[in-house]
Design an enzyme around this catalytic site. Structure first.
Site, PDB file in Angstrom:
ATOM      1  N   SER A  93     -63.374 -53.990  87.705  1.00 39.43           N
ATOM      2  CA  SER A  93     -64.664 -53.872  87.043  1.00 39.43           C
ATOM      3  C   SER A  93     -65.123 -55.243  86.531  1.00 39.43           C
ATOM      4  CB  SER A  93     -64.569 -52.838  85.910  1.00 39.43           C
ATOM      5  OG  SER A  93     -65.849 -52.472  85.430  1.00 39.43           O
ATOM      6  N   ASP A 209     -69.389 -44.676  93.168  1.00 30.00           N
ATOM      7  CA  ASP A 209     -68.867 -45.381  92.008  1.00 30.00           C
ATOM      8  C   ASP A 209     -69.547 -44.936  90.708  1.00 30.00           C
ATOM      9  OD1 ASP A 209     -67.264 -48.132  91.272  1.00 30.00           O
ATOM     10  OD2 ASP A 209     -69.067 -47.920  90.052  1.00 30.00           O
ATOM     11  N   HIS A 264     -66.086 -44.638  89.331  1.00 27.72           N
ATOM     12  CA  HIS A 264     -65.701 -45.945  88.808  1.00 27.72           C
ATOM     13  C   HIS A 264     -64.424 -45.893  87.973  1.00 27.72           C
ATOM     14  CE1 HIS A 264     -66.403 -50.119  87.722  1.00 27.72           C
ATOM     15  NE2 HIS A 264     -66.151 -49.817  86.465  1.00 27.72           N
TER      16      HIS A 264
END
Length: 283
Positions: A93, A209, A264
């Protein structure tokens, strides 16, 4: 006998230790969020040394990105000094973008392979996850906060890339246009050379995501000024080879890994992802 020897060879190949691995967590978490990947590597390849960096955990992950780069760079340098054979590095990330910048800011690095796990490499233009930290933030007006002196003190503001306010992006953003060499600086050549040293640059992302927006940003794709997603190979960054993506791709050193159906917050907490899409690139 031949089958037994083959099985023995495959077993040894599967259990041999990797180069040391560095892990870097994402925004508003800490090293604990990367424990599954750490355990996965250590279990599948015993003897592999894994460094799980805990710097800038929690709210401190919102600190200015250049400040984080400077602080974490020293940690990376201390680690790599002890491993002349080189190390592999994985960032998740925001940590994926931070880690990539750390390489660029340290052109003498000894990173062998870099894995970007769902990182906003082309920038971010989505507020879904930000509402927890910036209450009342609206997508269309977020530029008013992020493209300001105050906004540029935040990590998110440093890589906020509003396709409808590109002049403000280039005028006010102190980070992303520079690390992507969209704005030339006295470090542009170093930024490019540092990435070209890599044996592999692996960019992992996927269409479900739901946080990295657009998801193609995880592979350097992004919106154009009309809000249409441009694939990485059609971006200026790729076409002009500003940071070496085109060169790496032509040398088969840039690997794009697209995995559908992964939220995600599952990339770093799913054993299957680790087994199938991370371990193969850590040799």
């Amino acid at each position: 006998m031949r089958n037994i020897l083959l099985l023995l060879f495959l077993y040894i190949l599967n259990t041999i230790a990797y180069r040391p691995v560095i892990l870097l967590h994402g925004i508003l978490t800490g090293s604990e969020s990367m424990e599954l990947i750490k355990n996965c590597i250590e279990e599948k390849h015993p003897g592999t040394i894994v460094y799980n960096i805990d710097k800038f955990g929690g709210w401190s992950s919102l600190d200015n990105m250049w400040y984080q780069v400077k602080q974490v760079s020293q940690i990376i340098t201390n680690i790599t000094t002890n491993h002349s054979e080189g190390v592999n590095f994985l960032g998740y990330s925001q940590g994926a973008l931070l880690g990539r910048t750390i390489l660029q800011a340290n052109p003498n690095h000894t990173i062998h392979r870099y894995i970007s796990l769902s990182g906003p490499q082309g920038g971010q233009y989505g507020t879904q996850f930000l509402h927890l930290y910036f209450p009342g933030l609206a997508l269309e007006t977020a530029f008013e906060l992020f493209y300001s002196r105050v906004g540029q003190h935040t990590s998110v503001g440093n890589y906020w890339n509003d396709p409808y306010h590109q002049k403000l992006f280039y005028d006010y953003s102190q980070y992303l246009p520079y690390v992507n060499n969209e704005i030339r600086s006295n470090r542009s050549d170093e930024f490019k050379a540092a990435l070209l040293k890599l044996d592999k640059l692996v960019l992992i992302g996927g269409p479900q995501d739901n946080v990295i927006t657009p998801w193609q940003s995880s592979q350097f794709g992004y919106y154009n000024e009309n809000g249409t997603v441009v694939k990485f190979e059609d971006t200026v960054t790729y076409k002009l080879d500003t940071i070496g993506l085109k060169t790496l791709y032509q040398k088969k050193k840039l690997i794009l890994v697209t995995v559908p159906g992964v939220d995600h917050f599952m990339w770093h907490t799913n054993v299957t992802i680790c087994d199938n899409y991370i371990l193969p690139y850590l040799d």
